[in-house]
Design an enzyme around this catalytic site. Structure first.
Site, PDB file in Angstrom:
ATOM      1  N   ALA A  65       0.863  -1.172   0.000  1.00 38.62           N
ATOM      2  CA  ALA A  65       0.000   0.000   0.000  1.00 38.62           C
ATOM      3  C   ALA A  65       0.907   1.231   0.000  1.00 38.62           C
ATOM      4  CB  ALA A  65      -0.888  -0.019   1.241  1.00 38.62           C
ATOM      5  N   GLY A 108       0.597  -4.945   0.807  1.00 35.14           N
ATOM      6  CA  GLY A 108      -0.574  -4.984  -0.063  1.00 35.14           C
ATOM      7  C   GLY A 108      -0.286  -5.652  -1.404  1.00 35.14           C
ATOM      8  N   GLU A 111      -0.674  -9.189  -0.783  1.00 34.59           N
ATOM      9  CA  GLU A 111      -2.113  -9.404  -0.546  1.00 34.59           C
ATOM     10  C   GLU A 111      -2.900  -9.366  -1.852  1.00 34.59           C
ATOM     11  OE1 GLU A 111      -1.899  -6.288   2.457  1.00 34.59           O
ATOM     12  OE2 GLU A 111      -2.832  -7.650   3.884  1.00 34.59           O
ATOM     13  N   GLU A 131       4.435  -5.070   7.170  1.00 37.65           N
ATOM     14  CA  GLU A 131       3.688  -4.009   7.858  1.00 37.65           C
ATOM     15  C   GLU A 131       4.174  -3.791   9.290  1.00 37.65           C
ATOM     16  OE1 GLU A 131       2.340  -6.395   6.000  1.00 37.65           O
ATOM     17  OE2 GLU A 131       0.773  -5.558   4.712  1.00 37.65           O
TER      18      GLU A 131
HETATM   19  C1  HXC Z   1       5.042   4.425  -1.201  1.00 34.38           C
HETATM   20  C2  HXC Z   1       6.964   3.465  -2.010  1.00 34.38           C
HETATM   21  C3  HXC Z   1       6.599   2.211  -1.458  1.00 34.38           C
HETATM   22  C4  HXC Z   1       5.355   2.130  -0.762  1.00 34.38           C
HETATM   23  C5  HXC Z   1       8.500   1.983  -2.446  1.00 34.38           C
HETATM   24  N1  HXC Z   1       8.134   3.268  -2.609  1.00 34.38           N
HETATM   25  N2  HXC Z   1       7.567   1.322  -1.751  1.00 34.38           N
HETATM   26  N3  HXC Z   1       6.193   4.551  -1.883  1.00 34.38           N
HETATM   27  N4  HXC Z   1       4.628   3.267  -0.647  1.00 34.38           N
HETATM   28  N5  HXC Z   1       4.901   0.997  -0.244  1.00 34.38           N
HETATM   29  C6  HXC Z   1       8.879   4.318  -3.288  1.00 34.38           C
HETATM   30  C7  HXC Z   1      10.087   4.786  -2.500  1.00 34.38           C
HETATM   31  O1  HXC Z   1       9.716   5.733  -1.530  1.00 34.38           O
HETATM   32  C8  HXC Z   1      10.934   5.379  -3.595  1.00 34.38           C
HETATM   33  O2  HXC Z   1      10.446   6.658  -3.918  1.00 34.38           O
HETATM   34  C9  HXC Z   1      10.670   4.492  -4.788  1.00 34.38           C
HETATM   35  O3  HXC Z   1       9.420   3.832  -4.515  1.00 34.38           O
HETATM   36  C10 HXC Z   1      11.729   3.418  -4.972  1.00 34.38           C
HETATM   37  O4  HXC Z   1      11.887   2.715  -3.742  1.00 34.38           O
HETATM   38  P1  HXC Z   1      13.286   2.481  -3.013  1.00 34.38           P
HETATM   39  O5  HXC Z   1      13.003   2.240  -1.585  1.00 34.38           O
HETATM   40  O6  HXC Z   1      14.227   3.599  -3.348  1.00 34.38           O
HETATM   41  O7  HXC Z   1      13.781   1.166  -3.756  1.00 34.38           O
HETATM   42  P2  HXC Z   1      14.747   0.020  -3.170  1.00 34.38           P
HETATM   43  O8  HXC Z   1      15.881   0.664  -2.410  1.00 34.38           O
HETATM   44  O9  HXC Z   1      15.065  -0.851  -4.323  1.00 34.38           O
HETATM   45  O10 HXC Z   1      13.886  -0.767  -2.096  1.00 34.38           O
HETATM   46  C11 HXC Z   1      12.756  -1.528  -2.510  1.00 34.38           C
HETATM   47  C12 HXC Z   1      11.877  -1.905  -1.271  1.00 34.38           C
HETATM   48  C13 HXC Z   1      11.529  -0.644  -0.475  1.00 34.38           C
HETATM   49  C14 HXC Z   1      12.643  -2.910  -0.389  1.00 34.38           C
HETATM   50  C15 HXC Z   1      10.628  -2.603  -1.833  1.00 34.38           C
HETATM   51  O11 HXC Z   1      11.001   0.354  -1.390  1.00 34.38           O
HETATM   52  C16 HXC Z   1      10.529  -0.875   0.593  1.00 34.38           C
HETATM   53  O12 HXC Z   1      10.851  -1.410   1.638  1.00 34.38           O
HETATM   54  N6  HXC Z   1       9.285  -0.429   0.351  1.00 34.38           N
HETATM   55  C17 HXC Z   1       8.235  -0.505   1.329  1.00 34.38           C
HETATM   56  C18 HXC Z   1       7.752  -1.941   1.497  1.00 34.38           C
HETATM   57  C19 HXC Z   1       6.665  -2.018   2.527  1.00 34.38           C
HETATM   58  O13 HXC Z   1       6.853  -1.717   3.713  1.00 34.38           O
HETATM   59  N7  HXC Z   1       5.471  -2.427   2.113  1.00 34.38           N
HETATM   60  C20 HXC Z   1       4.328  -2.546   2.973  1.00 34.38           C
HETATM   61  C21 HXC Z   1       3.558  -1.273   2.921  1.00 34.38           C
HETATM   62  S1  HXC Z   1       2.244  -1.301   4.105  1.00 34.38           S
HETATM   63  P3  HXC Z   1      11.396   7.966  -3.925  1.00 34.38           P
HETATM   64  O14 HXC Z   1      10.446   9.078  -4.220  1.00 34.38           O
HETATM   65  O15 HXC Z   1      12.052   8.027  -2.602  1.00 34.38           O
HETATM   66  O16 HXC Z   1      12.374   7.670  -5.023  1.00 34.38           O
HETATM   67  C22 HXC Z   1       1.063  -2.186   3.356  1.00 34.38           C
HETATM   68  C23 HXC Z   1      -0.152  -2.294   4.183  1.00 34.38           C
HETATM   69  C24 HXC Z   1      -1.253  -3.085   3.553  1.00 34.38           C
HETATM   70  O17 HXC Z   1       1.159  -2.666   2.273  1.00 34.38           O
HETATM   71  C25 HXC Z   1      -2.555  -2.662   4.084  1.00 34.38           C
HETATM   72  C26 HXC Z   1      -2.643  -2.471   5.554  1.00 34.38           C
HETATM   73  C27 HXC Z   1      -2.367  -1.100   6.027  1.00 34.38           C
END
Ligand code: HXC
Length: 257
Positions: A65, A108, A111, A131
């Site tokens: 998400a 997400g 999911e 999460e």
């Molecule tokens: C918003 C995101 C994002 C996300 C990545 N980006 N994931 N933006 N929401 N979930 C953005 C980053 O901010 C970044 O933008 C760009 O995408 C590239 O990501 P990087 O982090 O620079 O890439 P990398 O170093 O290759 O790392 C990849 C990654 C990391 C390991 C996947 O991006 C990451 O950990 N993302 C979050 C994963 C996560 O926690 N997902 C769960 C979300 S909560 P900029 O502008 O900085 O370049 C969820 C809840 C479900 O899903 C519903 C219940 C609430």
């Protein structure tokens, strides 16, 4: 219909939806959720579509998400707006959906892949529910669908530690149906979808309903439900055609496909 966050096309009888927010690794924001719902409803209503493939980019199916969109939410707004509630419509699509997953399928993203009927993964795929690292828990079905898919032990491991699992582990655990080389992913997923779309659509849709029902009801209820669906298919032209074609040693030409 034009979409901001998706690429949507039909190839033959297969509907293909590509998540398209490359700047955010296909993070699932509310616009994307609404557009996906619209695209899936259109495919469900389109008599020429028999199966759907949902995919992302090589680097990410979807990294979760959209954290930047979620960050400022509070409880009241989230509750009154039924935040994430719309995903139930996505999961409710009636035609078969295959997730073709390359790269990250996190939160997400994992999911959404699990909302599909099965997952075909590239060897590069990484699945996880991180999460917990953000101070929350899965909210689009992760704690429920992952536990059903891989069992309690591994679901707890992934959800409580936030670690990722690779494609091989995901296949061993039963989350993923097939793992293929990265350059074969779309070919494999499209081939599976084309095959499904060549069969009788009522039979395909009832098969999906029957398997999904098995996750909700007792064995006795599920068996009764399956038997009724099975019996009802004898009211279709396609049952007559499928069995006549077998007996005549020819290829079936299904009418409702
Ligand atoms: C918003 C995101 C994002 C996300 C990545 N980006 N994931 N933006 N929401 N979930 C953005 C980053 O901010 C970044 O933008 C760009 O995408 C590239 O990501 P990087 O982090 O620079 O890439 P990398 O170093 O290759 O790392 C990849 C990654 C990391 C390991 C996947 O991006 C990451 O950990 N993302 C979050 C994963 C996560 O926690 N997902 C769960 C979300 S909560 P900029 O502008 O900085 O370049 C969820 C809840 C479900 O899903 C519903 C219940 C609430």
């Amino acid at each position: 219909m034009s979409y901001d966050t998706l690429l949507v096309e039909t190839r033959g009888r297969v509907g293909v939806i590509t998540l398209n927010r490359p700047q955010a690794l296909n993070a699932l924001n509310s616009v994307l959720m609404r557009e996906l719902d619209v695209a899936l409803k259109a495919f469900d209503a389109d008599g020429n579509v028999g199966a759907i493939v949902i995919t992302g980019s090589e680097k990410a199916f979807a990294a979760g998400a959209d954290i930047k969109e979620m960050q400022a939410l509070d409880f009241t707004g989230s509750y009154l707006g039924d935040f994430l509630g719309g995903w139930e419509h996505v999961a409710g699509a009636r035609k078969p959906m295959i997730a073709a997953v390359s790269g990250f399928a996190l939160g997400g993203g994992c999911e959404l892949a699990m909302m599909c009927d099965f997952i075909i993964a590239s060897e590069t795929a990484k699945f996880g529910q991180p999460e917990i690292t953000l101070g929350v828990i899965p909210g689009m079905g992760g704690s429920q669908r992952l536990a059903r898919a891989v069992g309690k032990a591994k679901a707890m491991d992934l959800i409580l530690t936030g670690r990722m699992m690779d494609a091989a582990e995901a296949e061993r655990a039963g989350l993923v149906a097939r793992v293929v080389a990265p350059d074969k992913l779309m070919h494999e997923a499209f081939g599976a979808a084309e095959k499904i779309a060549s069969f009788s659509l009522p039979a395909v849709m009832m098969a999906k309903e029957a398997v999904n029902r098995s996750l909700e009801v007792t064995l006795a209820e599920g068996l009764r439900f399956e038997r009724r669906l099975f019996q009802s298919l004898f009211a279709t032209d396609d049952q007559k055609e499928g069995m006549a074609a077998f007996v005549a040693k020819r290829k079936a030409e299904f009418k409702h496909r």
